[in-house]
Scaffold this active site. Structure first.
Site, PDB file in Angstrom:
ATOM      1  N   HIS A 130      27.445  -5.870 -10.012  1.00 18.63           N
ATOM      2  CA  HIS A 130      26.170  -6.412  -9.512  1.00 18.63           C
ATOM      3  C   HIS A 130      26.240  -7.886  -9.129  1.00 18.63           C
ATOM      4  O   HIS A 130      25.349  -8.376  -8.431  1.00 18.63           O
ATOM      5  CB  HIS A 130      25.067  -6.241 -10.566  1.00 18.63           C
ATOM      6  CG  HIS A 130      24.725  -4.819 -10.869  1.00 18.63           C
ATOM      7  ND1 HIS A 130      24.373  -3.905  -9.896  1.00 18.63           N
ATOM      8  CD2 HIS A 130      24.677  -4.142 -12.051  1.00 18.63           C
ATOM      9  CE1 HIS A 130      24.122  -2.732 -10.463  1.00 18.63           C
ATOM     10  NE2 HIS A 130      24.307  -2.851 -11.767  1.00 18.63           N
ATOM     11  N   ASP A 163      32.036   4.225  -6.722  1.00 22.83           N
ATOM     12  CA  ASP A 163      31.257   3.771  -7.868  1.00 22.83           C
ATOM     13  C   ASP A 163      30.512   4.961  -8.479  1.00 22.83           C
ATOM     14  O   ASP A 163      29.644   5.548  -7.843  1.00 22.83           O
ATOM     15  CB  ASP A 163      30.257   2.715  -7.370  1.00 22.83           C
ATOM     16  CG  ASP A 163      29.619   1.924  -8.487  1.00 22.83           C
ATOM     17  OD1 ASP A 163      29.160   2.549  -9.461  1.00 22.83           O
ATOM     18  OD2 ASP A 163      29.553   0.686  -8.380  1.00 22.83           O
ATOM     19  N   PHE A 187      27.503   6.704  -6.026  1.00 23.22           N
ATOM     20  CA  PHE A 187      26.682   7.820  -6.501  1.00 23.22           C
ATOM     21  C   PHE A 187      25.802   7.260  -7.619  1.00 23.22           C
ATOM     22  O   PHE A 187      26.327   6.851  -8.657  1.00 23.22           O
ATOM     23  CB  PHE A 187      27.556   8.952  -7.041  1.00 23.22           C
ATOM     24  CG  PHE A 187      28.494   9.542  -6.023  1.00 23.22           C
ATOM     25  CD1 PHE A 187      28.171  10.685  -5.325  1.00 23.22           C
ATOM     26  CD2 PHE A 187      29.723   8.940  -5.764  1.00 23.22           C
ATOM     27  CE1 PHE A 187      29.035  11.235  -4.389  1.00 23.22           C
ATOM     28  CE2 PHE A 187      30.603   9.473  -4.828  1.00 23.22           C
ATOM     29  CZ  PHE A 187      30.249  10.627  -4.136  1.00 23.22           C
TER      30      PHE A 187
END
Length: 475
Positions: A130, A163, A187
């Site tokens: 992130h 991912d 996903f």
């Protein structure tokens, strides 16, 4: 057989603490490492202490000011900074070193793959997907994945990023949004769920074509449904994109019973993704990620390590330092819950159809211009012990490389002939061999010298006798 690299630094990563009540617990890495040891998997691996990423290496993606900020901020000086980070990204002791270890491990894994020193590299302390260029997000401060992919791009035309964390890999997708050299496939749970991005429509739009595939999933997806979408989608992606290296983020918050998750995967179902991507026989970098029920995270990453090693391990957990965490059953595998799978067959088919249509819009296997290969992020420091200057003081890093902590490994009699297999032992073995050879060579030289000395002595005696005879005759 795979030459398997696992990056770690004496499990120091497990010492870091986000704070009381925070769901992210680096302690799960120590638990994973301990299970790997007690299952004996480390004997089939080469284990390296990772290179600590420098600020300069981090700024290959992140902004200078952001990395300077991460280096400077501490719990005792937080008040000097306005709006420091976010609530979910707290400032804790050793924050910057934590980032160095995570990022350095992933970059080092990429370098090993680039040098063809391994087929699979693993950094369970990585996968922090992130983090943005100038911003921390979702428990992530430095995006080790982006740094690792940048390293792979020095040698590979196209890199595929996958991912399987329950959260969208938004930081990685954003970093490579404008290039066709990296394709990101995620996903994840989509909707009113962090980070709130990753709609199916995020592909094949904008100026030019960017390669981002997002598969939004609903609550309660089980092993059967997940495999039903993962394999055909990835088969199509591999056929269309033809990458030469793969990065797989194995976030374990998509498992059943996760503290923050809402999927219903078992460890076997999660590991099917590892098994399938491994079958393509491409250089593979496996990374950690989310996962907040830490006993299940350790179980999952231990099992996926075994899958990467083509090794079967028993369901009965071996005794380990954290054995009580795994009660009451003390088993490796977990059972799914009875939650409803909201991903109906109709929904899955509809999403797959739209996704395949989007993939057809993208050019197949885009090329890249020839260019000089940049210098590796991690220097080749496999220096022969015997060639080092004995009078030169060793750096802390050089000393660290020679140390194998007793609690990490034990050369016991039940490990069979040759003991454990790791870099330190290979070097020691090689050195011992060289010492034996040098000793033998020295003895041979000594023997030859003694023979020459005896011969010379004999010749001298003969010459002396001859001179004496001549002198007598002359007299």
């Amino acid at each position: 057989s795979y030459d398997f690299d696992a990056t770690k630094r004496k499990c120091d990563i497990g010492n870091y603490y986000y704070g009381q009540g925070h769901p992210m617990k680096p302690h799960r890495i120590r638990m994973t490492h301990n299970l790997l040891l007690n299952y004996g998997l480390y004997r089939k691996m080469e284990i390296y202490r990772p290179h600590k990423a420098t600020a300069e290496e981090m700024t290959k993606y992140h902004s200078d000011d952001y990395i300077k900020f991460l280096r400077s901020i501490r719990p005792d000086n937080m008040s000097e900074f306005s709006n420091a980070l976010f609530e979910d990204c707290p400032v804790f002791d050793g924050l910057f070193e934590f980032c160095q270890l995570s990022a350095g491990g992933s970059a080092a894994g990429s370098v090993k793959l680039n040098r063809q020193q391994t087929d699979i590299a693993v950094n369970w302390a990585g996968g922090l997907h992130h983090a943005k260029k100038s911003e921390a997000s979702g428990f992530c401060y430095v995006n080790d994945i982006v740094l690792a992919i940048l390293e792979l791009l020095k040698y590979h035309q196209r890199v595929l990023y996958i991912d399987i964390d329950i959260h969208h890999g938004d930081g990685v997708e954003e970093a490579f949004y404008t290039t066709d050299r990296v394709m990101t496939v995620s996903f994840h749970k989509y909707g009113e769920y962090f980070p709130g991005t990753g709609d199916l429509r995020d592909i094949g739009a904008g100026k030019g074509k960017y390669y981002a595939v997002n598969f939004p999933l609903r609550d309660g997806i089980d092993d059967e449904s997940y495999e039903q979408i993962f394999k055909p989608v990835m088969a199509k992606v591999m056929e269309m994109y033809q990458p030469s290296a793969v990065v797989l983020q194995c976030g374990a918050d998509s498992l059943s019973g996760d503290r923050l998750g809402c999927f219903n995967l078992t460890i076997r179902g999660h590991a099917k993704c590892v098994e399938y991507m491994k079958s393509f026989n491409l250089p593979l970098l496996m990374l950690g990620g989310g996962g907040y029920t830490i006993r299940n995270v350790a179980r999952c990453w231990t099992y996926e390590t075994a899958v990467a090693l083509d090794t079967d391990i028993p369901d009965e957990l071996p005794y380990n330092d954290y054995f009580e965490y795994f009660g009451p059953d003390f088993k490796l595998h977990i059972s799914p819950s009875n939650m409803t799978n909201q991903n109906t067959q109709e929904y899955m088919d509809k999403i797959k159809q739209r996704l395949f249509e989007n993939l057809r819009m993208l050019p197949h296997a885009p090329g890249v211009q020839m260019q000089a290969i940049p210098e590796d992020a991690v220097p080749d420091d496999t220096v022969d012990d015997d060639t080092e200057d004995p009078d030169k003081r060793l750096s802390i890093r050089s000393t660290d490389k020679r140390i194998a902590c007793d609690e990490e490994f034990s050369d016991s009699e039940d490990e069979g002939e040759g003991g454990r297999r790791n870099v330190a032992n290979h070097k020691k073995g090689a050195k011992r061999l060289r010492v034996d050879e040098d000793k033998k060579e020295g003895e041979d030289k000594k023997k030859i010298k003694e023979e020459e000395k005896t011969k010379d002595s004999s010749v001298e005696k003969t010459d002396s006798k001859s001179v004496k005879t001549e002198q007598t005759s002359s007299a």
